[in-house]
Design a protein around this motif. Structure first.
Motif, PDB file in Angstrom:
ATOM      1  N   ALA A 312     159.281  35.795   2.851  1.00 33.65           N
ATOM      2  CA  ALA A 312     159.261  34.411   2.399  1.00 33.65           C
ATOM      3  C   ALA A 312     157.830  33.891   2.367  1.00 33.65           C
ATOM      4  O   ALA A 312     156.902  34.515   2.880  1.00 33.65           O
ATOM      5  CB  ALA A 312     160.120  33.540   3.323  1.00 33.65           C
ATOM      6  N   VAL A 313     157.680  32.736   1.766  1.00 32.04           N
ATOM      7  CA  VAL A 313     156.428  31.990   1.786  1.00 32.04           C
ATOM      8  C   VAL A 313     156.759  30.553   2.164  1.00 32.04           C
ATOM      9  O   VAL A 313     157.700  29.969   1.611  1.00 32.04           O
ATOM     10  CB  VAL A 313     155.732  32.013   0.410  1.00 32.04           C
ATOM     11  N   ARG A 314     156.020  30.009   3.134  1.00 32.76           N
ATOM     12  CA  ARG A 314     156.162  28.580   3.436  1.00 32.76           C
ATOM     13  C   ARG A 314     155.001  27.842   2.780  1.00 32.76           C
ATOM     14  O   ARG A 314     153.835  28.118   3.070  1.00 32.76           O
ATOM     15  CB  ARG A 314     156.180  28.314   4.936  1.00 32.76           C
ATOM     16  N   LEU A 315     155.342  26.940   1.872  1.00 36.70           N
ATOM     17  CA  LEU A 315     154.323  26.186   1.158  1.00 36.70           C
ATOM     18  C   LEU A 315     153.690  25.156   2.087  1.00 36.70           C
ATOM     19  O   LEU A 315     154.345  24.648   3.003  1.00 36.70           O
ATOM     20  CB  LEU A 315     154.933  25.508  -0.059  1.00 36.70           C
ATOM     21  N   PRO A 316     152.429  24.804   1.860  1.00 37.43           N
ATOM     22  CA  PRO A 316     151.773  23.811   2.712  1.00 37.43           C
ATOM     23  C   PRO A 316     152.290  22.403   2.422  1.00 37.43           C
ATOM     24  O   PRO A 316     152.867  22.159   1.346  1.00 37.43           O
ATOM     25  CB  PRO A 316     150.300  23.953   2.334  1.00 37.43           C
ATOM     26  N   PRO A 317     152.123  21.476   3.362  1.00 39.26           N
ATOM     27  CA  PRO A 317     152.549  20.095   3.111  1.00 39.26           C
ATOM     28  C   PRO A 317     151.802  19.499   1.922  1.00 39.26           C
ATOM     29  O   PRO A 317     150.666  19.870   1.626  1.00 39.26           O
ATOM     30  CB  PRO A 317     152.180  19.369   4.414  1.00 39.26           C
ATOM     31  N   GLY A 318     152.478  18.591   1.216  1.00 41.91           N
ATOM     32  CA  GLY A 318     151.823  17.864   0.134  1.00 41.91           C
ATOM     33  C   GLY A 318     151.565  18.678  -1.116  1.00 41.91           C
ATOM     34  O   GLY A 318     150.663  18.345  -1.896  1.00 41.91           O
ATOM     35  N   THR A 319     152.346  19.746  -1.360  1.00 34.70           N
ATOM     36  CA  THR A 319     152.112  20.596  -2.531  1.00 34.70           C
ATOM     37  C   THR A 319     152.946  20.172  -3.736  1.00 34.70           C
ATOM     38  O   THR A 319     152.994  20.888  -4.728  1.00 34.70           O
ATOM     39  CB  THR A 319     152.427  22.058  -2.203  1.00 34.70           C
TER      40      THR A 319
END
Length: 557
Positions: A312-319
């Motif tokens: 998986a990939v966790r996207l950064p906040p505010g993307t």
């Protein structure tokens, strides 16, 4: 055989293969019953959150009677569906035809021209399941698919990026309309709201589950669906090939302290459709107990995971917009000749499913992996906390599927289903390409690559698409069923589910299971009006001779 049995056919399981079998047998004039382990679900009864374990997870011994079964085996964990509609209740709606080269695998080849013979049945399966190409917000407007498209561009394979076909009614969001798929014979439908909760069971009523197509039409044609029944015995009435029919015993599956007595039905024929794990384990038990002693010694072999790895990939906040507001799987990229990857998202109410995401570890023994993982957690506590806060809103699962070698063997030991490595083509415990892709996509997004907890700790992968175990073969020395999915050594005993598929598909298998069941049912003669008796099927279940060299036959073996 009319009137001699409770039913002409009993179908064990109501997933893709079982639902097709029930409808097509009823259309041919047979009296049909479907025995299903789980319960029947109305749309508004599905859980609102994955944390509602009693409605989500199937573990009746613990009082949990949901529709998702999680089976942790020795070498892999398996997610499967339980309930009227089987895996369609919890699957990600993805309906794809696999790459043609899949059918050139040695375990398929020579039995028939699979590509040509399956083509009309794929078309019918697409029609019945309402396959629709998903084009809503695909690409740059969807953070997850936008990231997958950027990966394809970065690798120079943008031509391999494609939107998926999904079994979802993509009408006006939230608006209920008359049946849009089955010429008015189906139930009313409600347009998809893109809530992302496909894997939780669709409360909206937009998902084209089997209860809205095959099973709906089957019940209109008189099929009896009996939920809460787990089959424990299938025994030929004649004590041999089943020429005179079968006695089927089903137990109360609720596991409550006050259970219904077992139910016994007789039938002229039986279709086993309990999924790769369910059907294979049942056949193993029936053979070992002496109910079906003629079952091939190959039962349990070539059990496969569809070559799946799910980092998986966790996207950064505010993307940008949350990834959870769409249909679960909406695009696909073919990475190489063997491998496809898709982005899979959970709705915002399925945070439990992403709580087990963690750091990648290097291959090695469990103790070493555990130390690596603990070290990563201690070094990066902020990332752990961010993951808990983000839940499923910024988690993008990367579903890798391969039609490469790799198999296990299912066995029964002390009454439990276990797995063993296949010595000829052992199941790989690591797919470097999947880790590489997760890190590359994380770098593109400025996010964090992640792994499943059991994979990170013990190299224990997960699949929602188990295949094989009762595979198609030319003879009983090569497989459990023939090319028409009839069990070698028995009359009117068929297997119609993913257990018959002898090789990894490398793509989501639901459409292929459906098409194979359509093909198998097309070989069953009608009960009335054709001049053929039901014994026609019986005369074709002896072990055929191995195919002679030359062009593939039309399919009769």
């Amino acid at each position: 055989m009319a009137g001699r049995h409770d039913y002409d056919w009993v179908v064990v399981g109501s997933g893709f293969g079982g639902s097709v079998s029930a409808l097509r047998l009823a259309e041919r004039g047979y009296r049909v019953a479907v025995l299903e382990t789980g319960r029947r679900w109305a749309d508004d009864e599905f859980p609102r959150s994955a944390w509602q374990l009693r409605r989500y997870v199937w573990a009746p011994g613990l009082g949990l009677r949901g529709f998702l079964r999680l089976s942790v085996l020795d070498h892999v964990s398996v997610a499967s569906g339980v309930g009227v509609g089987g895996g369609s209740l919890s699957y990600a709606n993805t309906l794809l035809v696999p790459d043609e080269e899949v059918f050139s695998h040695p375990h398929w080849s020579g039995l028939r021209d699979w590509v040509a013979d399956l083509a009309p049945h794929y078309a019918e399966a697409r029609r019945m399941l309402g396959a629709t190409t998903y084009t809503h917000d695909v690409g740059e407007h969807d953070p997850a698919d936008g990231l997958l498209h950027r990966l394809a561009v970065a690798r120079g394979i943008q031509a391999e990026y494609r939107p998926t076909d999904v079994g979802v009614f993509l009408g006006t969001p939230g608006v209920r309309v008359p049946d849009p798929f089955l010429d008015g014979e189906g139930p009313e439908r409600t347009g998809c709201t893109r809530c992302g909760d496909c894997l939780l069971g669709c409360r909206v009523g937009a998902k084209n589950t089997l209860v809205k197509n095959y099973l709906h039409l089957a019940e209109r044609r008189g099929v009896d669906i009996l939920p809460g029944h787990e089959v424990s015995s299938v025994r030929p009435l004649d004590g041999a090939r089943g020429t005179t029919g079968y006695r089927v015993v089903a137990e109360d599956s609720s596991r409550r302290w006050r259970r219904r007595p077992a139910r016994t039905l007789t039938a002229g024929g039986v279709v086993l459709a309990g999924g790769a794990v369910g059907t294979t384990s049942l056949l193993l038990a029936l053979r070992d107990r002496g109910d079906l002693p003629r079952v091939s010694p190959r039962v349990g072999s070539m059990f496969r995971t569809n070559g799946e790895f799910v980092p998986a990939v966790r996207l950064p906040p505010g993307t940008g917009p949350e990834v959870s507001h769409r249909v679960s799987i909406t695009s696909d990229v073919r990475l190489d000749e063997d491998t496809h990857v898709q982005t899979l998202v959970y709705g915002e109410h399925a945070a439990m499913m992403t709580a087990a995401l963690t750091f990648h570890t290097r291959p090695g023994p469990t103790w070493r992996r555990t130390l690596q993982l603990l070290g990563s957690v201690l070094r990066h506590p902020g990332q752990v906390l961010d993951g808990l806060r983000a839940g499923s809103r910024r988690a993008v699962m990367l579903l890798h599927m391969q039609h490469a070698p790799g198999a296990l063997r299912l066995v029964l030991r002390d009454g439990r289903v276990r797995t063993e490595q296949d010595p000829d083509e052992p199941l790989p415990t690591h797919l470097p390409l999947s880790v590489e892709v997760s890190r590359e996509m994380a770098a593109l997004a400025g996010g964090l690559p992640q792994a499943q907890l059991l994979d990170s700790l013990a190299g224990l992968g997960m699949t929602a698409h188990p295949l094989g175990g009762a595979v198609i073969g030319a003879t009983s020395e090569e497989g459990v069923v023939d090319a028409d999915q009839r069990v070698f050594g028995y009359d009117r005993l068929l297997v119609c589910d993913g257990s018959v598929i002898p090789a990894n598909l490398g793509s989501n298998p639901s459409l292929t299971i459906t098409a194979l069941a359509e093909l198998a049912m097309s070989t069953v003669p009608p009960a009335h009006g054709s001049g053929e008796s039901s014994t026609v099927l019986a005369t074709r279940t002896v072990d055929p001779a191995p195919p002679t060299p030359g062009p593939a036959s039309s399919g009769d073996s």
